[in-house]
Design a protein around this motif. Structure first.
Motif, mmCIF file in Angstrom:
data_model
loop_
_atom_site.group_PDB
_atom_site.id
_atom_site.type_symbol
_atom_site.label_atom_id
_atom_site.label_comp_id
_atom_site.label_asym_id
_atom_site.label_seq_id
_atom_site.Cartn_x
_atom_site.Cartn_y
_atom_site.Cartn_z
ATOM 1 N N ALA A 157 35.687 48.294 48.821
ATOM 2 C CA ALA A 157 35.140 47.260 47.955
ATOM 3 C C ALA A 157 34.462 47.870 46.726
ATOM 4 O O ALA A 157 34.618 47.382 45.610
ATOM 5 C CB ALA A 157 34.143 46.397 48.731
ATOM 6 N N LEU A 158 33.725 48.957 46.948
ATOM 7 C CA LEU A 158 33.058 49.625 45.823
ATOM 8 C C LEU A 158 34.061 50.208 44.835
ATOM 9 O O LEU A 158 33.838 50.187 43.622
ATOM 10 C CB LEU A 158 32.129 50.726 46.343
ATOM 11 C CG LEU A 158 30.791 50.259 46.924
ATOM 12 C CD1 LEU A 158 30.077 51.418 47.606
ATOM 13 C CD2 LEU A 158 29.913 49.662 45.821
ATOM 14 N N ALA A 159 35.166 50.727 45.353
ATOM 15 C CA ALA A 159 36.202 51.286 44.487
ATOM 16 C C ALA A 159 36.793 50.189 43.598
ATOM 17 O O ALA A 159 37.031 50.401 42.401
ATOM 18 C CB ALA A 159 37.298 51.940 45.316
ATOM 19 N N LEU A 160 37.038 49.010 44.174
ATOM 20 C CA LEU A 160 37.556 47.878 43.402
ATOM 21 C C LEU A 160 36.559 47.456 42.329
ATOM 22 O O LEU A 160 36.930 47.213 41.169
ATOM 23 C CB LEU A 160 37.847 46.696 44.334
ATOM 24 C CG LEU A 160 38.233 45.369 43.665
ATOM 25 C CD1 LEU A 160 39.516 45.526 42.871
ATOM 26 C CD2 LEU A 160 38.365 44.255 44.699
ATOM 27 N N MET A 161 35.282 47.400 42.708
ATOM 28 C CA MET A 161 34.245 46.992 41.760
ATOM 29 C C MET A 161 34.116 47.995 40.615
ATOM 30 O O MET A 161 33.982 47.621 39.456
ATOM 31 C CB MET A 161 32.911 46.829 42.488
ATOM 32 C CG MET A 161 32.890 45.664 43.461
ATOM 33 S SD MET A 161 31.446 45.690 44.550
ATOM 34 C CE MET A 161 30.136 45.369 43.372
ATOM 35 N N ARG A 162 34.163 49.285 40.953
ATOM 36 C CA ARG A 162 34.032 50.320 39.928
ATOM 37 C C ARG A 162 35.210 50.273 38.950
ATOM 38 O O ARG A 162 35.034 50.310 37.729
ATOM 39 C CB ARG A 162 33.944 51.694 40.578
ATOM 40 C CG ARG A 162 33.908 52.839 39.578
ATOM 41 C CD ARG A 162 33.696 54.185 40.258
ATOM 42 N NE ARG A 162 33.885 55.281 39.344
ATOM 43 C CZ ARG A 162 33.037 55.643 38.393
ATOM 44 N NH1 ARG A 162 31.916 54.966 38.224
ATOM 45 N NH2 ARG A 162 33.282 56.663 37.592
ATOM 46 N N LYS A 163 36.420 50.193 39.493
ATOM 47 C CA LYS A 163 37.616 50.149 38.648
ATOM 48 C C LYS A 163 37.587 48.937 37.724
ATOM 49 O O LYS A 163 37.857 49.039 36.522
ATOM 50 C CB LYS A 163 38.866 50.117 39.534
ATOM 51 C CG LYS A 163 40.161 50.019 38.735
ATOM 52 C CD LYS A 163 41.367 49.930 39.660
ATOM 53 C CE LYS A 163 42.655 49.761 38.854
ATOM 54 N NZ LYS A 163 43.831 49.577 39.725
ATOM 55 N N SER A 164 37.247 47.779 38.267
ATOM 56 C CA SER A 164 37.238 46.549 37.473
ATOM 57 C C SER A 164 36.110 46.550 36.453
ATOM 58 O O SER A 164 36.276 46.060 35.332
ATOM 59 C CB SER A 164 37.104 45.339 38.403
ATOM 60 O OG SER A 164 38.173 45.310 39.328
ATOM 61 N N GLY A 165 34.956 47.104 36.839
ATOM 62 C CA GLY A 165 33.846 47.190 35.901
ATOM 63 C C GLY A 165 34.181 48.086 34.715
ATOM 64 O O GLY A 165 33.856 47.762 33.568
ATOM 65 N N LEU A 166 34.846 49.215 34.974
ATOM 66 C CA LEU A 166 35.249 50.111 33.895
ATOM 67 C C LEU A 166 36.288 49.448 32.988
ATOM 68 O O LEU A 166 36.256 49.618 31.764
ATOM 69 C CB LEU A 166 35.811 51.417 34.474
ATOM 70 C CG LEU A 166 34.787 52.391 35.064
ATOM 71 C CD1 LEU A 166 35.493 53.537 35.780
ATOM 72 C CD2 LEU A 166 33.872 52.931 33.968
ATOM 73 N N GLU A 167 37.198 48.696 33.588
ATOM 74 C CA GLU A 167 38.212 47.998 32.792
ATOM 75 C C GLU A 167 37.558 46.990 31.855
ATOM 76 O O GLU A 167 37.900 46.903 30.673
ATOM 77 C CB GLU A 167 39.207 47.282 33.708
ATOM 78 C CG GLU A 167 40.298 46.555 32.953
ATOM 79 C CD GLU A 167 41.251 45.792 33.867
ATOM 80 O OE1 GLU A 167 42.064 45.019 33.334
ATOM 81 O OE2 GLU A 167 41.170 45.969 35.102
ATOM 82 N N ALA A 168 36.578 46.242 32.383
ATOM 83 C CA ALA A 168 35.867 45.269 31.554
ATOM 84 C C ALA A 168 35.121 45.967 30.421
ATOM 85 O O ALA A 168 35.121 45.504 29.275
ATOM 86 C CB ALA A 168 34.890 44.460 32.413
ATOM 87 N N ALA A 169 34.472 47.104 30.732
ATOM 88 C CA ALA A 169 33.727 47.839 29.701
ATOM 89 C C ALA A 169 34.657 48.359 28.603
ATOM 90 O O ALA A 169 34.319 48.298 27.414
ATOM 91 C CB ALA A 169 32.965 48.995 30.349
ATOM 92 N N ARG A 170 35.834 48.861 29.002
ATOM 93 C CA ARG A 170 36.787 49.368 28.007
ATOM 94 C C ARG A 170 37.280 48.246 27.089
ATOM 95 O O ARG A 170 37.384 48.412 25.876
ATOM 96 C CB ARG A 170 37.971 50.032 28.700
ATOM 97 C CG ARG A 170 37.648 51.352 29.379
ATOM 98 C CD ARG A 170 38.915 52.025 29.874
ATOM 99 N NE ARG A 170 38.609 53.118 30.764
ATOM 100 C CZ ARG A 170 38.650 53.039 32.105
ATOM 101 N NH1 ARG A 170 39.002 51.915 32.680
ATOM 102 N NH2 ARG A 170 38.345 54.078 32.845
ATOM 103 N N ARG A 171 37.594 47.108 27.695
ATOM 104 C CA ARG A 171 38.080 45.988 26.890
ATOM 105 C C ARG A 171 36.997 45.491 25.941
ATOM 106 O O ARG A 171 37.274 45.150 24.787
ATOM 107 C CB ARG A 171 38.535 44.851 27.795
ATOM 108 C CG ARG A 171 39.820 45.151 28.538
ATOM 109 C CD ARG A 171 40.354 43.919 29.223
ATOM 110 N NE ARG A 171 41.481 44.224 30.087
ATOM 111 C CZ ARG A 171 42.170 43.311 30.748
ATOM 112 N NH1 ARG A 171 41.834 42.033 30.641
ATOM 113 N NH2 ARG A 171 43.185 43.657 31.514
#
Length: 201
Positions: A47-61
């Motif tokens: 779950a943490l891996a999913l949250m980290r990946k998605s959070g980074l994607e949002a930050a990049r966008r």
């Protein structure tokens, strides 16, 4: 004057809608990861891996949108815009971006970034994006399977249109056209099988 104010408000609303639309996915995935934590059969690490990946994607966008649409884009250098685009598309994994260190006028950097983002939209199945400069003109070439800009985007790029025809899907093309006009250059589009080129200069 009233017409200018109406257009300005329309642009603000539609660009805001566009940003929100593109952020809904990664932000929603962060929430989904949070909900998964503690559920039977789902490890916290997963779950943490999913949250980290998605959070980074949002930050990049967000960084990409900040430079493409926000006031930061009027003062950021070309390198910052190139890095933001490269990081976003590398993480996405569908498009390879070749944007070398070219002698691009800093005042035109945001124009080039918006050209790159529009060319990315023309590659639904992925492909390659290349930024080139020759004879004072900058070209962004998109190559990939069924590469094409949607008709409503081409319409806005090639014609003067009123605010009534704008929506969150084509507002970036309108914004780019206005940026190009303010930059003092001409914007053109060439579209052929498997590739599309946006040219400014």
């Amino acid at each position: 004057m009233v017409e200018d104010a109406t257009l300005e408000l329309t642009l603000i609303e539609l660009i805001s809608s566009r940003i929100c639309h593109d952020l809904v996915g990664p932000v929603g995935a962060v929430n989904a990861g949070a909900e998964l934590m503690g559920e039977d059969g789902v490890g916290d690490d997963e779950a943490l891996a999913l949250m980290r990946k998605s959070g980074l994607e949002a930050a990049r966008r967000l960084q990409l949108f900040r430079l493409a649409f926000g006031r930061a884009g009027s003062s950021a250098d070309t390198g910052a815009m190139r890095d933001a685009a490269k990081q976003t598309y590398a993480a996405e994994g569908k498009v390879a971006l070749d944007w070398p260190d070219l002698p691009i006028d800093p005042s035109h950097a945001r124009i080039v970034l918006n050209m790159v983002m529009l060319a990315r939209e023309a590659l639904p199945f992925g492909g390659t994006l290349s930024v080139m400069r020759d004879s004072g003109k900058v070209t962004v070439l998109g190559e990939g399977k069924r590469a094409a800009l949607r008709p409503e985007i081409m319409n806005v790029l090639e014609k003067e249109v009123s605010a009534e025809v704008l929506d969150p899907r084509n507002v970036q093309a309108f914004f780019l056209r206005k940026l190009a006009k303010l930059g003092g250059g001409a914007l053109s589009v060439l579209q052929q099988d498997e590739n599309i080129a946006l040219i400014y200069g």
